[in-house]
Design an enzyme around this catalytic site. Structure first.
Site, PDB file in Angstrom:
ATOM      1  N   LYS A  23      26.013   3.581  48.620  1.00 12.33           N
ATOM      2  CA  LYS A  23      26.032   2.787  47.370  1.00 12.33           C
ATOM      3  C   LYS A  23      26.902   3.457  46.294  1.00 12.33           C
ATOM      4  O   LYS A  23      27.690   2.808  45.643  1.00 12.33           O
ATOM      5  CB  LYS A  23      24.628   2.646  46.766  1.00 12.33           C
ATOM      6  CG  LYS A  23      23.664   1.809  47.530  1.00 12.33           C
ATOM      7  CD  LYS A  23      22.415   1.541  46.696  1.00 12.33           C
ATOM      8  CE  LYS A  23      21.671   2.780  46.236  1.00 12.33           C
ATOM      9  NZ  LYS A  23      21.026   3.579  47.287  1.00 12.33           N
ATOM     10  N   ARG A  98      15.092  -1.200  41.524  1.00 19.73           N
ATOM     11  CA  ARG A  98      14.541  -0.609  42.740  1.00 19.73           C
ATOM     12  C   ARG A  98      13.130  -1.106  42.999  1.00 19.73           C
ATOM     13  O   ARG A  98      12.531  -0.778  44.021  1.00 19.73           O
ATOM     14  CB  ARG A  98      14.485   0.907  42.592  1.00 19.73           C
ATOM     15  CG  ARG A  98      15.588   1.651  43.325  1.00 19.73           C
ATOM     16  CD  ARG A  98      15.497   3.091  42.916  1.00 19.73           C
ATOM     17  NE  ARG A  98      16.022   4.009  43.852  1.00 19.73           N
ATOM     18  CZ  ARG A  98      17.143   4.719  43.653  1.00 19.73           C
ATOM     19  NH1 ARG A  98      17.880   4.507  42.586  1.00 19.73           N
ATOM     20  NH2 ARG A  98      17.522   5.612  44.518  1.00 19.73           N
ATOM     21  N   ARG A 132      24.927  15.878  52.351  1.00 18.81           N
ATOM     22  CA  ARG A 132      25.556  15.483  51.077  1.00 18.81           C
ATOM     23  C   ARG A 132      25.545  16.587  50.019  1.00 18.81           C
ATOM     24  O   ARG A 132      24.570  17.290  49.843  1.00 18.81           O
ATOM     25  CB  ARG A 132      24.817  14.253  50.545  1.00 18.81           C
ATOM     26  CG  ARG A 132      25.401  13.705  49.283  1.00 18.81           C
ATOM     27  CD  ARG A 132      24.973  12.308  49.061  1.00 18.81           C
ATOM     28  NE  ARG A 132      23.639  12.211  48.493  1.00 18.81           N
ATOM     29  CZ  ARG A 132      23.124  11.072  48.033  1.00 18.81           C
ATOM     30  NH1 ARG A 132      23.821   9.951  48.134  1.00 18.81           N
ATOM     31  NH2 ARG A 132      21.919  11.056  47.524  1.00 18.81           N
ATOM     32  N   ARG A 162      21.404  18.258  45.987  1.00 23.89           N
ATOM     33  CA  ARG A 162      20.329  17.771  45.118  1.00 23.89           C
ATOM     34  C   ARG A 162      18.969  18.103  45.731  1.00 23.89           C
ATOM     35  O   ARG A 162      18.803  18.054  46.941  1.00 23.89           O
ATOM     36  CB  ARG A 162      20.464  16.253  44.942  1.00 23.89           C
ATOM     37  CG  ARG A 162      21.590  15.888  44.010  1.00 23.89           C
ATOM     38  CD  ARG A 162      21.969  14.426  44.083  1.00 23.89           C
ATOM     39  NE  ARG A 162      20.860  13.509  44.308  1.00 23.89           N
ATOM     40  CZ  ARG A 162      21.001  12.201  44.398  1.00 23.89           C
ATOM     41  NH1 ARG A 162      22.193  11.653  44.275  1.00 23.89           N
ATOM     42  NH2 ARG A 162      19.968  11.438  44.607  1.00 23.89           N
ATOM     43  N   ARG A 173      11.769   9.270  50.097  1.00 21.46           N
ATOM     44  CA  ARG A 173      12.634   8.282  49.440  1.00 21.46           C
ATOM     45  C   ARG A 173      12.896   7.083  50.349  1.00 21.46           C
ATOM     46  O   ARG A 173      12.952   5.944  49.884  1.00 21.46           O
ATOM     47  CB  ARG A 173      13.954   8.946  49.031  1.00 21.46           C
ATOM     48  CG  ARG A 173      13.771   9.940  47.897  1.00 21.46           C
ATOM     49  CD  ARG A 173      14.971  10.833  47.743  1.00 21.46           C
ATOM     50  NE  ARG A 173      16.136  10.127  47.237  1.00 21.46           N
ATOM     51  CZ  ARG A 173      17.392  10.511  47.462  1.00 21.46           C
ATOM     52  NH1 ARG A 173      17.643  11.570  48.191  1.00 21.46           N
ATOM     53  NH2 ARG A 173      18.389   9.822  46.952  1.00 21.46           N
TER      54      ARG A 173
HETATM   55  P1  AMP Z   1      19.857   8.005  43.310  1.00 22.31           P
HETATM   56  O1  AMP Z   1      20.915   8.908  42.815  1.00 22.31           O
HETATM   57  O2  AMP Z   1      20.164   6.561  43.080  1.00 22.31           O
HETATM   58  O3  AMP Z   1      19.448   8.279  44.734  1.00 22.31           O
HETATM   59  O4  AMP Z   1      18.553   8.309  42.408  1.00 22.31           O
HETATM   60  C1  AMP Z   1      17.993   9.590  42.367  1.00 22.31           C
HETATM   61  C2  AMP Z   1      16.615   9.568  41.781  1.00 22.31           C
HETATM   62  O5  AMP Z   1      16.661   9.039  40.450  1.00 22.31           O
HETATM   63  C3  AMP Z   1      15.596   8.692  42.499  1.00 22.31           C
HETATM   64  O6  AMP Z   1      15.016   9.339  43.608  1.00 22.31           O
HETATM   65  C4  AMP Z   1      14.589   8.459  41.373  1.00 22.31           C
HETATM   66  O7  AMP Z   1      13.813   9.614  41.132  1.00 22.31           O
HETATM   67  C5  AMP Z   1      15.504   8.267  40.180  1.00 22.31           C
HETATM   68  N1  AMP Z   1      15.908   6.841  40.033  1.00 22.31           N
HETATM   69  C6  AMP Z   1      17.172   6.319  40.114  1.00 22.31           C
HETATM   70  N2  AMP Z   1      17.166   4.997  39.921  1.00 22.31           N
HETATM   71  C7  AMP Z   1      15.869   4.658  39.704  1.00 22.31           C
HETATM   72  C8  AMP Z   1      15.196   3.434  39.460  1.00 22.31           C
HETATM   73  N3  AMP Z   1      15.867   2.259  39.387  1.00 22.31           N
HETATM   74  N4  AMP Z   1      13.851   3.472  39.288  1.00 22.31           N
HETATM   75  C9  AMP Z   1      13.153   4.620  39.350  1.00 22.31           C
HETATM   76  N5  AMP Z   1      13.724   5.810  39.601  1.00 22.31           N
HETATM   77  C10 AMP Z   1      15.060   5.843  39.773  1.00 22.31           C
END
Ligand code: AMP
Length: 214
Positions: A23, A98, A132, A162, A173
């Site tokens: 994404k 989400r 990653r 991360r 996740r």
């Molecule tokens: P990502 O980089 O999109 O994988 O997001 C990393 C982390 O940010 C996720 O595991 C959540 O802890 C938080 N996060 C990102 N987007 C959301 C969302 N829409 N709702 C809740 N937590 C989010």
């Protein structure tokens, strides 16, 4: 070649897919191709988490465990962002919504035109995420093809793994994605276009552009 979607009436796009489906990478490429701004909630939240504020600390405590940050926090962050001037003629939302609650809130802020769903298997997602690395400064992502790189090729900063890309958090996740995010595919119905995310980056991008009709 860039296709300036802003001058073609714009388009509000949501990118959905499990962690590791590409994404972030595709959102960056789509931003270059369409001139629409990319909005990544993960990046926005990580930026807030870097500041040593009570809100930042709270966000960090969820993110580092691979848990979703509470809806009320994320919705406020997104609300402030999509109402900025650069989103007037469209945007690419990556990582939001989400949950169904987030999608309902988003619907009250603005209408969504297309929802792109990137599909990959759990095995592929785990192997991509474990490899990653992300740039500390500009958030650029480096995957399986760039295992030997340890400095960002865009800005020269250090790369890091991360916390939530470590095995225990990855499993959590992916489970959360199935439970909380997959129901959005049904919710968005005819707006959804599904793309095989296991193909090459270029192939996936071309398929998305084709399905978006640009
Ligand atoms: P990502 O980089 O999109 O994988 O997001 C990393 C982390 O940010 C996720 O595991 C959540 O802890 C938080 N996060 C990102 N987007 C959301 C969302 N829409 N709702 C809740 N937590 C989010």
């Amino acid at each position: 070649m860039a296709l300036d979607l802003r001058s073609k009436g714009g388009m509000n796009i949501v990118l959905l897919g499990p962690q590791g489906s590409g994404k972030g990478t595709q959102a960056t490429l789509l931003q270059e191709k369409t001139c629409l701004p990319k909005i990544s909630t993960g990046d926005l939240l990580r930026e807030i988490a870097q500041g040593r504020t009570p809100l930042g600390e709270k966000i960090k405590s969820y993110q580092s465990k691979g848990l979703l940050v509470p809806d009320e926090i994320v919705v406020e962050v997104i609300k402030g962002r999509v109402q900025r001037k650069d989103c007037k003629n469209g945007f690419i939302l990556e990582g939001f919504p989400r949950t169904l609650i987030q999608a309902e809130h988003l619907g009250k802020i603005t209408a969504i035109d297309k929802v792109v769903v990137l599909k990959i298997s759990d095995t592929e997602a785990v192997s991509r995420l474990s490899a990653r690395r992300q740039c500390k400064k500009c958030n650029a992502i480096y995957g399986l093809n760039n295992l030997k790189i340890n400095k960002c090729t865009k800005c020269g900063s250090d790369l890091y793994q991360r916390e939530d890309d470590k095995p225990q958090a990855i499993k959590k996740r992916l489970k959360l994605y199935k439970k909380e995010t997959e129901p959005l595919i049904k919710y968005y119905g005819k707006k959804v276009v599904e793309i095989d995310g296991s193909k090459s980056i270029e192939n996936v991008l071309n398929n998305i552009l084709k399905k978006l009709g640009v």
